[in-house]
Design a protein around this motif. Structure first.
Motif, PDB file in Angstrom:
ATOM      1  N   GLY A   1       4.277 -38.265   3.250  1.00  0.00           N
ATOM      2  CA  GLY A   1       4.673 -39.471   2.519  1.00  0.00           C
ATOM      3  C   GLY A   1       4.519 -39.384   1.023  1.00  0.00           C
ATOM      4  O   GLY A   1       4.752 -40.371   0.313  1.00  0.00           O
ATOM      5  N   ILE A   2       4.141 -38.212   0.517  1.00  0.00           N
ATOM      6  CA  ILE A   2       4.031 -38.053  -0.925  1.00  0.00           C
ATOM      7  C   ILE A   2       5.429 -37.903  -1.512  1.00  0.00           C
ATOM      8  O   ILE A   2       6.237 -37.102  -1.049  1.00  0.00           O
ATOM      9  CB  ILE A   2       3.161 -36.826  -1.272  1.00  0.00           C
ATOM     10  N   LEU A   3       5.700 -38.683  -2.557  1.00  0.00           N
ATOM     11  CA  LEU A   3       7.008 -38.661  -3.201  1.00  0.00           C
ATOM     12  C   LEU A   3       6.962 -38.036  -4.588  1.00  0.00           C
ATOM     13  O   LEU A   3       7.976 -37.530  -5.075  1.00  0.00           O
ATOM     14  CB  LEU A   3       7.566 -40.086  -3.311  1.00  0.00           C
ATOM     15  N   GLY A   4       5.798 -38.099  -5.238  1.00  0.00           N
ATOM     16  CA  GLY A   4       5.682 -37.591  -6.600  1.00  0.00           C
ATOM     17  C   GLY A   4       4.411 -36.789  -6.801  1.00  0.00           C
ATOM     18  O   GLY A   4       3.357 -37.122  -6.255  1.00  0.00           O
ATOM     19  N   VAL A   5       4.526 -35.728  -7.596  1.00  0.00           N
ATOM     20  CA  VAL A   5       3.398 -34.840  -7.909  1.00  0.00           C
ATOM     21  C   VAL A   5       3.333 -34.670  -9.420  1.00  0.00           C
ATOM     22  O   VAL A   5       4.348 -34.382 -10.062  1.00  0.00           O
ATOM     23  CB  VAL A   5       3.583 -33.462  -7.242  1.00  0.00           C
ATOM     24  N   ILE A   6       2.139 -34.855  -9.987  1.00  0.00           N
ATOM     25  CA  ILE A   6       1.940 -34.666 -11.423  1.00  0.00           C
ATOM     26  C   ILE A   6       0.945 -33.532 -11.611  1.00  0.00           C
ATOM     27  O   ILE A   6      -0.192 -33.610 -11.145  1.00  0.00           O
ATOM     28  CB  ILE A   6       1.432 -35.953 -12.094  1.00  0.00           C
TER      29      ILE A   6
ATOM     30  N   LEU B   1       9.998 -46.366  -7.626  1.00  0.00           N
ATOM     31  CA  LEU B   1       9.342 -45.132  -8.042  1.00  0.00           C
ATOM     32  C   LEU B   1      10.371 -44.101  -8.498  1.00  0.00           C
ATOM     33  O   LEU B   1      10.199 -43.445  -9.521  1.00  0.00           O
ATOM     34  CB  LEU B   1       8.508 -44.564  -6.898  1.00  0.00           C
ATOM     35  N   ALA B   2      11.455 -43.972  -7.749  1.00  0.00           N
ATOM     36  CA  ALA B   2      12.500 -43.019  -8.114  1.00  0.00           C
ATOM     37  C   ALA B   2      13.115 -43.379  -9.459  1.00  0.00           C
ATOM     38  O   ALA B   2      13.344 -42.503 -10.308  1.00  0.00           O
ATOM     39  CB  ALA B   2      13.574 -42.982  -7.032  1.00  0.00           C
ATOM     40  N   ALA B   3      13.370 -44.662  -9.691  1.00  0.00           N
ATOM     41  CA  ALA B   3      13.941 -45.106 -10.957  1.00  0.00           C
ATOM     42  C   ALA B   3      12.956 -44.899 -12.103  1.00  0.00           C
ATOM     43  O   ALA B   3      13.332 -44.463 -13.196  1.00  0.00           O
ATOM     44  CB  ALA B   3      14.351 -46.571 -10.870  1.00  0.00           C
ATOM     45  N   PHE B   4      11.694 -45.198 -11.854  1.00  0.00           N
ATOM     46  CA  PHE B   4      10.659 -45.011 -12.867  1.00  0.00           C
ATOM     47  C   PHE B   4      10.521 -43.553 -13.235  1.00  0.00           C
ATOM     48  O   PHE B   4      10.390 -43.197 -14.414  1.00  0.00           O
ATOM     49  CB  PHE B   4       9.335 -45.555 -12.329  1.00  0.00           C
ATOM     50  N   TRP B   5      10.565 -42.661 -12.255  1.00  0.00           N
ATOM     51  CA  TRP B   5      10.321 -41.241 -12.516  1.00  0.00           C
ATOM     52  C   TRP B   5      11.392 -40.666 -13.440  1.00  0.00           C
ATOM     53  O   TRP B   5      11.092 -39.880 -14.328  1.00  0.00           O
ATOM     54  CB  TRP B   5      10.284 -40.467 -11.205  1.00  0.00           C
TER      55      TRP B   5
END
Length: 215
Positions: A24-29, A201-205
């Motif tokens: 379920g992880i969508l973003g990695v920093i 989240l997708a739009a923010f990224w």
């Protein structure tokens, strides 16, 4: 809230990027740089593998005392085409810490160079810096133009008054704070909530289009 972001560095061992996405992880920093010269040796590999797995990828810079423009140069050169950028503003256990003024100069340089302000990751350090400087209003610091990634291992984050809300909340380092602490394919790790939905989240990224800046 969406529990779908992790942050990593050379201290993190990824055993399966596929499992990370399936968890379920969508973003990695990922950590890119520290100070004006250090580059995380795993950054390029993390970037390539994360993007190959179809996950959103971001980069952070650990700020230290010293020339903030030189630090921004190193960070941007290392981050390359990475869209989501973050300044990690916290105490430096290995030397002198970045000052509030240096942090403001750093984010200003990122804005001038990219047309976007980076995110600001911090916890009590930024709150203490604002208190010492008597900062209580957004207009008193350029850091207020950054989106906030608050680190606070409590039941709910306490947002400094210069921001209307938090965007990311790092609620655990894999041990402190409330769970869940682990992610399949990584194990115990830094985990963050996003203050919105998966579409948001997708739009923010991707972020808004850059604005015109001076050369």
């Amino acid at each position: 809230m969406l529990n779908a972001v992790v942050d990593i560095s050379h201290y993190t061992t990824i055993t399966s990027w596929a499992a990370v996405g399936q968890a379920g992880i969508l973003g990695v920093i990922a950590k890119a740089t520290q100070g004006a010269s250090y580059v995380d040796p795993t950054f390029a590999q993390h970037k390539a593998q994360c993007e190959a797995a179809g996950l959103a990828f971001g980069a952070y810079h650990f700020g230290t005392a010293g020339d903030p423009v030189a630090q921004a140069d190193r960070f941007l050169a290392t981050a390359g085409d990475t869209q989501l950028l973050v300044l990690d503003f916290e105490s430096n256990p290995q030397g002198q810490s970045m000052s509030l003024i240096e942090a403001e100069q750093f984010v200003h340089e990122i804005y001038v160079r990219t047309g976007r302000y980076p995110g600001l990751y911090s916890g009590n350090d930024v709150r203490q810096a604002f208190s010492s400087a008597g900062i209580t209003q957004p207009g008193q610091t350029e850091l207020s133009k950054c989106w906030l990634w608050i680190a606070q291992y409590a039941t709910a984050p306490l947002v400094p008054p210069v921001w209307p809300a938090w965007t990311l909340w790092q609620y655990t380092d894999g041990a402190a704070g409330q769970g869940p602490y682990t992610v399949d394919g990584i194990g115990r790790c830094d985990r963050s909530q996003f203050n919105g939905t998966a579409d948001q989240l997708a739009a923010f990224w991707n972020g808004p289009p850059p604005v015109s800046t001076r050369a």
